[in-house]
Design a protein around this motif. Structure first.
Motif, PDB file in Angstrom:
ATOM      1  N   LEU A 226      22.805  -3.492  35.501  1.00 24.72           N
ATOM      2  CA  LEU A 226      22.961  -2.806  34.220  1.00 24.72           C
ATOM      3  C   LEU A 226      22.570  -1.347  34.372  1.00 24.72           C
ATOM      4  CD1 LEU A 226      21.278  -5.346  31.759  1.00 24.72           C
ATOM      5  CD2 LEU A 226      23.696  -4.671  31.711  1.00 24.72           C
ATOM      6  N   GLN A 227      23.360  -0.461  33.806  1.00 24.53           N
ATOM      7  CA  GLN A 227      22.970   0.943  33.728  1.00 24.53           C
ATOM      8  C   GLN A 227      21.786   1.075  32.775  1.00 24.53           C
ATOM      9  OE1 GLN A 227      26.051   3.572  32.258  1.00 24.53           O
ATOM     10  NE2 GLN A 227      24.551   5.104  31.627  1.00 24.53           N
ATOM     11  N   VAL A 228      20.739   1.786  33.228  1.00 27.48           N
ATOM     12  CA  VAL A 228      19.547   2.006  32.410  1.00 27.48           C
ATOM     13  C   VAL A 228      19.095   3.454  32.585  1.00 27.48           C
ATOM     14  CG1 VAL A 228      18.740  -0.393  32.486  1.00 27.48           C
ATOM     15  CG2 VAL A 228      18.041   1.210  34.280  1.00 27.48           C
ATOM     16  N   PRO A 229      18.268   3.972  31.681  1.00 33.67           N
ATOM     17  CA  PRO A 229      17.762   5.339  31.851  1.00 33.67           C
ATOM     18  C   PRO A 229      16.875   5.457  33.084  1.00 33.67           C
ATOM     19  CG  PRO A 229      17.475   4.582  29.578  1.00 33.67           C
ATOM     20  CD  PRO A 229      17.875   3.388  30.388  1.00 33.67           C
ATOM     21  N   ASN A 230      16.841   6.629  33.668  1.00 30.33           N
ATOM     22  CA  ASN A 230      15.915   6.884  34.774  1.00 30.33           C
ATOM     23  C   ASN A 230      14.484   6.628  34.306  1.00 30.33           C
ATOM     24  OD1 ASN A 230      17.949   7.625  36.536  1.00 30.33           O
ATOM     25  ND2 ASN A 230      17.768   9.809  36.093  1.00 30.33           N
TER      26      ASN A 230
END
Length: 394
Positions: A226-230
């Motif tokens: 899943l794409q997540v914030p840094n």
């Protein structure tokens, strides 16, 4: 017994260092592999799992393809999901028969270690390299510690397969190297799940909620991202939240069920690109992550490393057999042409499929337009398929 001299000193016992050692051994070129971790750690490092056609061919040719042939999952395509629609890319039809194989890097490493040890070629685990000196001389030196004692190994050539943060890169003076870098404003939350994959092939999902990737390790183990914030802490993502988000990001207008099961591992992976030039200075050569990093979206990291050492093994074999340095002198330029192509493809896949936090509706419409182009144009689809399944080594 610790060898004091070798033709090729290889720093790093990951897939690139081990494969280079295997190729050199088959060409009659002496080498020593120094790996700072123990064998158990090396064989459990979770990394990439998509092998290009060329990577599969190289592993087979060097004798490391038997278990891959039995257990690897051959894939004829991938699926793109966007705007609640799905489009499959048929790789063999688009590329004249090329495919990819799902076979985890951990398994590639296990196979190569077994071959190296069976052949009796030197492979030292727990050997921490302190520095590499004399790159511009005829006998560069690797200084390392092993079993509590400091040792030195003189070499005709040193190859750095020790990653971006390894010591070999620093054998090249700062004045003689340049690194090009790009950091992305998001990361991946990667998980392993003890559940059969919900799809036969990889799914790359573009969504207003962010990117998601559905992959697998085996017929009974799923690998999901899943794409997540840094800066995301995996602890902030309980299992149910992960499964719910995966389901939402892959949603279609037609029914589709995501199989759920226990998650056995979670980790956040940063997204970045980097290329160090040149890949050779004197008698020190860089390969794999020591020379370049790609975001994982294009599945290029392991495959680039294999391409590097395949080219390098041929060059070092030529030196050994004929004394000619023609291929070795061309090594950096030969590899960098492929590296920059892979960097561009990885950048394209990343920026087309991910949605940045500050992304405008205009930017999103451009992404959807590009995905529509791939779905409707055989030329655009073939361009993606050709890069995904792998360009020729030279």
């Amino acid at each position: 017994m610790h060898p004091s001299h070798t033709k090729v000193g290889i720093v790093g016992g990951g897939p690139s260092g081990l494969l280079l050692a295997r190729l050199l051994h088959r060409s009659g070129v002496d080498c020593v592999v120094l790996e700072n971790r123990d064998r158990a750690y090396v064989e459990q490092r979770q990394r990439a799992g998509i092998l290009e056609q060329g990577t599969v061919d190289v592993l087979r040719e060097c004798g490391a393809g038997a278990r891959m042939g039995r257990e690897g999952l051959v894939h004829d395509g991938i699926e793109l999901r966007y705007d609640r629609r799905a489009h499959r890319l048929d790789f063999p039809a688009l590329t004249g028969g090329r495919r990819v194989t799902v076979y985890a890097q951990t398994e590639v490493v296990k196979d190569l270690i077994a071959l190296q040890l069976d052949a009796g070629a030197p492979l030292l685990f727990g050997a921490q390299v302190l520095d590499v000196t004399g790159a511009d001389t005829e006998r560069p030196v690797i200084r390392y510690t092993h079993q509590g004692r400091e040792q030195t190994l003189t070499c005709d050539y040193v190859v750095g397969c020790d990653g971006f943060h390894g010591v070999t890169r620093h054998a090249v003076p700062e004045t003689e190297r340049r690194t090009y870098e790009r950091a992305y404003p998001y990361s991946w939350l990667g998980v392993l799940a003890d559940v059969p994959p919900s799809c036969d092939e990889l799914i790359y999902a573009h969504s207003p909620r962010g990117f998601a990737l559905f992959s697998m390790r085996t017929p009974t183990v799923s690998r999901l991202y899943l794409q997540v914030p840094n800066g995301t802490d995996p602890a902030d993502w309980p299992d149910d939240r992960i499964w719910d988000e995966l389901q939402a990001r892959a949603a279609l207008d037609t029914p589709w069920k995501l199989e759920r099961g226990p998650l056995t591992a979670k980790a956040v992976l940063p997204m970045r690109s980097a290329v160090t030039e040149p890949m050779r200075y004197g008698r020190v050569l860089l390969a794999g992550d020591a020379a370049h990093i790609v975001p994982p979206t294009g599945a290029k990291g392991l495959n680039l490393a294999v391409a590097d050492v395949t080219v390098l093994a041929r060059a070092l074999a030529q030196v050994h057999d004929t004394g000619s340095t023609e291929l070795l002198d061309a090594y950096s330029d030969t590899c960098l042409r492929r590296v920059w192509r892979a960097e561009h493809f990885s950048y394209f896949m990343t920026t087309t499929l991910h949605t940045a936090a500050d992304q405008s509706p205009f930017d999103t419409r451009l992404q959807l337009s590009q995905l529509d182009r791939i779905a409707t144009s055989p030329h655009a689809a073939a361009e993606l398929a050709e890069n995904y399944t792998g360009l020729p080594l030279v």
